[in-house]
Write an enzyme that holds these catalytic residues in place. Structure first.
Site, PDB file in Angstrom:
ATOM      1  N   ASP A  86       0.851  -1.187   0.000  1.00 30.09           N
ATOM      2  CA  ASP A  86       0.000   0.000   0.000  1.00 30.09           C
ATOM      3  C   ASP A  86       0.891   1.242   0.000  1.00 30.09           C
ATOM      4  O   ASP A  86       1.892   1.309   0.704  1.00 30.09           O
ATOM      5  CB  ASP A  86      -0.907  -0.006   1.240  1.00 30.09           C
ATOM      6  N   ILE A  87       0.485   2.216  -0.809  1.00 35.02           N
ATOM      7  CA  ILE A  87       1.295   3.433  -0.953  1.00 35.02           C
ATOM      8  C   ILE A  87       1.278   4.285   0.320  1.00 35.02           C
ATOM      9  O   ILE A  87       2.230   5.034   0.574  1.00 35.02           O
ATOM     10  CB  ILE A  87       0.828   4.227  -2.202  1.00 35.02           C
TER      11      ILE A  87
ATOM     12  N   ASN B  20     -12.911  -3.334   2.528  1.00 34.72           N
ATOM     13  CA  ASN B  20     -13.870  -2.232   2.554  1.00 34.72           C
ATOM     14  C   ASN B  20     -14.796  -2.385   1.355  1.00 34.72           C
ATOM     15  O   ASN B  20     -14.334  -2.712   0.259  1.00 34.72           O
ATOM     16  CB  ASN B  20     -13.129  -0.894   2.487  1.00 34.72           C
TER      17      ASN B  20
ATOM     18  N   HIS C 223     -10.361  -5.601  -3.441  1.00 37.88           N
ATOM     19  CA  HIS C 223      -9.052  -5.876  -2.830  1.00 37.88           C
ATOM     20  C   HIS C 223      -9.217  -6.192  -1.353  1.00 37.88           C
ATOM     21  O   HIS C 223     -10.177  -5.747  -0.722  1.00 37.88           O
ATOM     22  CB  HIS C 223      -8.101  -4.681  -2.994  1.00 37.88           C
TER      23      HIS C 223
END
Ligand code: 5GP
Ligand code: ZN
Length: 115
Positions: free
Chosen positions: A29-30, A86, A99
Site C-alpha cells: 500500500d502506498i 472495505n 481488494h
C-alpha cells in the site's frame, strides 16, 4: 476511466509487486497503515464484493488464501494480522477494484488504525 489497480497490474510497476499468481497480484500500500500493509487484488477488474456472486467464489477464496501466504512470507503469520475488505464508499472503499488489505507487524504500543 482509468483504474489505478488495473494500471499497477497491467503496466506492472514491478518494484511494488511482492506476490503474483495467474489470478491475483499483491503489492505494498502506498500509504501504509501498519508496518506491513499489503493489498491483494484480483487481475480481473471487479468493483467490489457487491459485484460478486457464487460464480466468483474461487476468486474470493484465492484472495484469502493468498492473504495467508503473504502473511507467512512477511513474517506476520505467527504474531497475527488483520485482513480487511472495505465495500463501497460507506464501507471506506476508495479504489473501485476489489481488494483485501493484509495488515500486521505492529509493536505492542502501536495504534492499530484500520484502512
Ligand atoms: P480502500 O480504502 O479502497 O479499501 O483502500 C485503497 C488503498 O489503496 C488505500 O489504503 C490507499 O493507500 C491505496 N492506494 C491508493 N492508490 C494507490 C497506488 O497508486 N498505489 C498503491 N500501491 N496503493 C494505493
Ligand atoms: Zn481495476
Amino acid at each position: 476511466m482509468g483504474c489505478i489497480f488495473c494500471e499497477i497490474i497491467n503496466r506492472g510497476q514491478k518494484g511494488d509487486i511482492i506476490f503474483e499468481t495467474k489470478e491475483l497480484v499483491a503489492f505494498k500500500d502506498i500509504h501504509p497503515k501498519a508496518p506491513v500493509h499489503i493489498l491483494v487484488v484480483p487481475r480481473q477488474h471487479i468493483v467490489s464484493l457487491v459485484d460478486t456472486d457464487a460464480s466468483r467464489r474461487e476468486i474470493l477464496g484465492n484472495l484469502f488464501s493468498a492473504a495467508a501466504d503473504i502473511a507467512r512470507m512477511q513474517g506476520i503469520a505467527e504474531s497475527g494480522f488483520k485482513v480487511v475488505m472495505n465495500v463501497g464508499r460507506g464501507g471506506g472503499q476508495i479504489i473501485d477494484h476489489l481488494h483485501v488489505h493484509v495488515l500486521g507487524g505492529w509493536k505492542e504500543e502501536d495504534n492499530r488504525e484500520l484502512p
